[in-house]
Design a protein around this motif. Structure first.
Motif, short mmCIF file in Angstrom:
data_model
loop_
_atom_site.label_atom_id
_atom_site.label_comp_id
_atom_site.label_asym_id
_atom_site.label_seq_id
_atom_site.Cartn_x
_atom_site.Cartn_y
_atom_site.Cartn_z
N VAL A 114 0.80 -1.23 0.00
CA VAL A 114 0.00 0.00 0.00
C VAL A 114 0.83 1.28 0.00
O VAL A 114 0.54 2.21 -0.74
CB VAL A 114 -0.96 0.01 1.22
N VAL A 115 1.87 1.35 0.84
CA VAL A 115 2.64 2.59 0.95
C VAL A 115 4.12 2.33 0.68
O VAL A 115 4.58 1.19 0.68
CB VAL A 115 2.48 3.24 2.34
N VAL A 116 4.87 3.40 0.45
CA VAL A 116 6.30 3.31 0.16
C VAL A 116 7.04 2.80 1.40
O VAL A 116 6.77 3.24 2.52
CB VAL A 116 6.84 4.69 -0.25
N GLU A 171 1.61 -2.22 -7.34
CA GLU A 171 1.38 -0.99 -8.12
C GLU A 171 0.54 0.01 -7.33
O GLU A 171 0.67 1.23 -7.51
CB GLU A 171 0.70 -1.33 -9.44
N GLN A 172 -0.32 -0.49 -6.43
CA GLN A 172 -1.16 0.39 -5.62
C GLN A 172 -0.35 1.42 -4.86
O GLN A 172 -0.81 2.55 -4.62
CB GLN A 172 -1.99 -0.45 -4.63
N VAL A 173 0.90 1.07 -4.48
CA VAL A 173 1.76 2.00 -3.74
C VAL A 173 1.92 3.31 -4.49
O VAL A 173 1.98 4.39 -3.89
CB VAL A 173 3.14 1.35 -3.47
N ALA A 265 8.87 3.35 -16.16
CA ALA A 265 7.76 3.85 -16.99
C ALA A 265 6.45 3.85 -16.21
O ALA A 265 5.63 4.76 -16.34
CB ALA A 265 7.64 2.99 -18.24
N MET A 266 6.26 2.83 -15.36
CA MET A 266 5.04 2.77 -14.55
C MET A 266 5.00 3.91 -13.54
O MET A 266 3.95 4.54 -13.33
CB MET A 266 4.95 1.42 -13.85
N ILE A 267 6.15 4.18 -12.91
CA ILE A 267 6.22 5.30 -11.97
C ILE A 267 5.98 6.62 -12.68
O ILE A 267 5.24 7.49 -12.21
CB ILE A 267 7.58 5.31 -11.24
#
Length: 282
Positions: A114-116, A171-173, A265-267
């Motif tokens: 969920v989070v970094v 990816e949710q992060v 690329a996703m980021i």
């Protein structure tokens, strides 16, 4: 998953009871063989008494399960020390414990849904997270400065010694909003920077990846310990058979994660979405 110290003792006692029954012994027979008081076996099996290492050794000898002794001893350590309630643990102290654990770990493998991860958080992101945690657990915000300082001190481990780090993020992060859009943009840029560090590998499990592994947040310290955070507590797992499951889960997540340019690329796409949402002229 065990959620209280009482349940942990009872679950451990049930495991020992099954070993006794499989050996065809009654509680009284085992007590006589070990030279114990007649009620000791019952107290241990129902979680009313914590066995010593010597008790476990005798249990294994008389139930002919010597091969299980190392795992049982590790399980006992888990029962004695794994359940740390957040309300009984001041956050600055918790951060200092993390510094000590991370400093003696060669390979840290960290999964976050969920989070970094704390080691990759920017100061504003870390502060926002800590404020939320303190508010959730009704802790005073007077702790925030020392807690934040301790968390940022932890990040020095990324640049010192010979430690290696493998972070896998869902990816949710990238889309869990912590603070403002500008704060999130800074945090996502920090992830891109972290990916260039020589001892850091960062992978992202796409939202559309197949469900293959039942997971929660967890951190592995080599193959000696796993920490898992729940709503009410932090579990420290040292039992080899349990650590093996987390190792298996991490490898499955690693196989599903994208890395390198695809992860960048996703980021970047998540950052573009944030800029678009933040643009007052769109």
């Amino acid at each position: 998953m065990t959620t209280t110290a009482k349940e942990a003792r009872e679950a451990f006692g049930e495991r020992l009871r099954n070993l006794r029954k499989d050996a065809g012994l009654t509680g009284r027979q085992l007590s006589e063989l070990a030279g114990w008081h007649s009620s000791k076996v019952s107290r241990i099996e129902y979680g009313k008494q914590t066995p010593t290492d010597a008790d476990l050794q005798a249990w294994c000898i008389h139930t002919r399960t010597d091969d299980q002794l190392p795992d049982l001893v590790a399980n006992l350590r888990n029962v004695e020390a794994s359940y740390l309630e957040w309300r009984r643990m001041r956050l600055p102290h918790r951060q200092k414990q993390s510094v000590a654990a991370e400093a003696k770990t060669n390979l840290m493998r960290w999964y976050e849904p969920v989070v970094v991860p704390g080691l990759l958080q920017t100061p504003p992101y870390a502060e926002a997270i800590l404020r939320m945690v303190l508010d959730f657990y009704d802790e005073p915000e007077s702790d925030i400065e020392s807690s934040l300082g301790a968390r940022l001190e932890r990040q020095q481990v990324l640049y010192r010694g010979n430690h290696r780090f493998y972070f896998i993020l869902a990816e949710q992060v990238l889309h869990t909003r912590v603070g403002t859009a500008d704060l999130m943009l800074e945090q996502l840029d920090r992830l891109l920077t972290a990916m260039s560090l020589p001892r850091v590998v960062l992978g992202i499990v796409p939202t559309k990846a197949d469900y293959r592994t039942p997971v929660n947040n967890f951190i592995m310290f080599d193959s000696r310990m796993v920490q898992v955070e729940t709503i009410s507590a932090e579990l420290t797992i040292t039992q080899p058979s349990e650590i093996a499951l987390y190792d298996k889960a991490f490898h499955r997540l690693k196989d599903q994660a994208i890395h390198g340019q695809d992860a960048r690329a996703m980021i970047a796409a998540a950052m573009a979405d944030l800029r678009s949402d933040h643009d007052p002229y769109t």
